[in-house]
Design a protein around this motif. Structure first.
Motif, short mmCIF file in Angstrom:
data_model
loop_
_atom_site.label_atom_id
_atom_site.label_comp_id
_atom_site.label_asym_id
_atom_site.label_seq_id
_atom_site.Cartn_x
_atom_site.Cartn_y
_atom_site.Cartn_z
N HIS A 74 0.85 -1.19 0.00
CA HIS A 74 0.00 0.00 0.00
C HIS A 74 0.89 1.24 0.00
CE1 HIS A 74 0.94 -0.75 4.25
NE2 HIS A 74 0.50 0.43 4.58
N HIS A 76 2.47 3.61 2.05
CA HIS A 76 2.79 3.66 3.48
C HIS A 76 2.78 5.09 3.99
CE1 HIS A 76 4.16 -0.43 2.80
NE2 HIS A 76 4.82 0.02 1.75
N ALA A 77 2.38 5.22 5.26
CA ALA A 77 2.35 6.55 5.87
C ALA A 77 3.42 6.69 6.95
CB ALA A 77 0.98 6.80 6.50
N HIS A 149 -7.17 -0.66 6.24
CA HIS A 149 -6.13 0.25 6.73
C HIS A 149 -6.05 1.46 5.80
CE1 HIS A 149 -2.24 1.58 8.18
NE2 HIS A 149 -1.66 1.29 7.04
N ASP A 166 -0.28 -4.11 6.21
CA ASP A 166 -0.81 -3.71 7.52
C ASP A 166 -2.25 -4.18 7.72
OD1 ASP A 166 1.59 -2.45 7.38
OD2 ASP A 166 0.84 -0.43 7.64
N HIS A 208 4.54 -4.92 9.66
CA HIS A 208 5.19 -4.27 10.81
C HIS A 208 5.12 -5.23 11.98
CE1 HIS A 208 5.33 -0.17 9.20
NE2 HIS A 208 4.10 -0.33 8.77
FE LIG Z 1 0.69 1.28 6.57
#
Ligand SMILES: [Fe+2]
Length: 288
Positions: A74, A76-77, A149, A166, A208
Motif C-alpha cells: 500500500h 505507506h504513511a 487500513h 498492515d 510491521h
Molecule cells: Fe501502513
C-alpha cells in the motif's frame, strides 16, 4: 515451481517495518520479488540514507538472485519506500494495486502534486487489478484486495506465503489502524475474513511488528490468526471489531513520517523535480 518459496525478512528498527525478499530457490535464475522496502529518512535534517535498502541489495547479490518485482502492499504513511533506488540499482518492475488511484486523488488537494505525480499511476511499472495473477520467475503469484487500513491495501500470495502489509499484524499485536483517509474498520474486518478463508497452514508475513516484551517477529499462519489474533480472531464479531477499532483509532497521533512518506510513495519512491539542484519535501500547513 516451488509451492514453498524462500523468504528473508529485514526489520527496520526505526519504523518497525518488515521488508521481504521472496524467491524460488529451485529455479535456475532464482528470480525474486522485494516487498515493502524502506528508504531511511531523518526528518529533522531532511536526510535520506540507503542503509536498509543496501542490506537487501547485498542479500540479493550474495545469493545471486535476480529481481523481477519491487512490490508495495500500500502507500505507506510511516516510512518512505526505497523502490526507486532499488530499481535503479538492481532493476525489477515496481507495482502496486490499481486502487492507489483513489489515494492519489485524495492527496492531490493536500500536496498540489499534479505536476510530478501522474493521476493515472504511470509512475509505477504495473498497477494490479483485483485478483490479478502474475509470475515471480516460475512461481505463480496473485494479489487480492484487502482494504481497511487504506482503500488500496493489497495482499500478495506467492506460493504458500501471504504478504499482508498492515491488514493484520501478529496475533498479539492485532490489526492496522483504519483512520487514514479512505480507511474503514468494516472493510478491515471483511479483509481479515478473506484471509481466514485460506488454508490454516498458509504462512502469513506481516508488514510491521510492534512487540511488547519479545523480539520482533514476522511470520505466523492463517490458523494461528484465526485462533488467537487479539483483535480479530474467529470468535470476534464484525460489530465488536468495528467498535473497538474506531474507539482505539480516535485521537491516534499522526505518524511522524506521514507527510514525506505519502508524497514520495505516491511517486513510486521519487522525490520529484529538483529546484536549485535540491529535492524538497512539501509540508502543507493545517491541512490534515
Ligand atoms: Fe501502513
Amino acid at each position: 515451481m516451488s509451492a514453498k518459496p524462500d523468504v528473508m525478512g529485514f526489520f527496520d528498527e526505526d519504523t518497525a517495518t518488515w521488508s521481504y525478499v521472496v524467491w524460488d530457490d529451485s529455479a535456475v535464475a532464482k528470480p525474486c520479488a522485494i516487498i515493502d522496502s524502506v528508504l531511511d529518512y531523518e526528518p529533522n535534517a531532511g536526510r535520506t540514507s540507503t542503509r536498509s535498502a543496501d542490506r537487501i541489495i547485498d542479500f540479493i547479490s550474495k545469493n545471486q538472485l535476480s529481481t523481477d518485482w519491487i512490490l508495495e502492499t500500500h502507500i505507506h504513511a510511516d516510512h518512505l519506500t526505497a523502490s526507486a533506488y532499488l530499481k535503479e540499482k538492481i532493476g525489477g518492475k515496481t507495482a502496486i494495486s490499481r486502487h492507489i488511484l483513489k489515494v492519489i486523488e485524495t492527496w492531490e488537494p493536500v500536496f498540489n502534486n499534479g505536476e510530478d505525480t501522474p493521476r493515472d499511476g504511470s509512475q509505477f511499472d504495473k498497477l494490479f487489478n483485483d485478483d490479478e495473477e502474475f509470475m515471480v520467475g516460475t512461481m505463480s503469484a496473485k494479489i487480492f484486495h484487502t482494504p481497511g487500513h487504506t482503500p488500496a491495501d493489497t495482499t500478495y500470495i506467492i506460493g504458500d506465503a501471504l504478504f499482508v502489509g498492515d491488514t493484520i499484524f501478529l496475533p498479539d499485536v492485532g490489526t492496522g489502524r483504519c483512520d487514514f483517509p479512505g480507511g474503514s474498520a468494516a472493510d478491515s474486518y471483511e479483509s481479515t475474513r478473506k484471509i481466514f478463508s485460506l488454508p490454516d497452514d498458509t504462512r502469513l508475513f506481516v508488514g510491521h511488528d510492534y512487540p511488547a516484551g519479545r523480539a520482533p517477529a514476522s511470520m505466523t499462519t492463517v490458523g494461528e490468526q484465526k485462533k488467537s489474533n487479539l483483535r480479530v480472531h474467529q470468535g470476534i464479531g464484525r460489530d465488536e471489531f468495528i467498535a473497538k477499532r474506531q474507539h482505539d483509532d480516535t485521537g491516534k497521533p499522526v505518524p511522524k513520517l506521514l507527510l514525506p512518506s505519502i508524497q514520495v510513495n505516491l511517486r513510486a519512491g521519487n522525490f520529484g523535480k529538483k529546484v536549485n539542484d535540491v529535492h524538497y519535501v512539501k509540508i502543507p500547513v493545517d491541512k490534515i
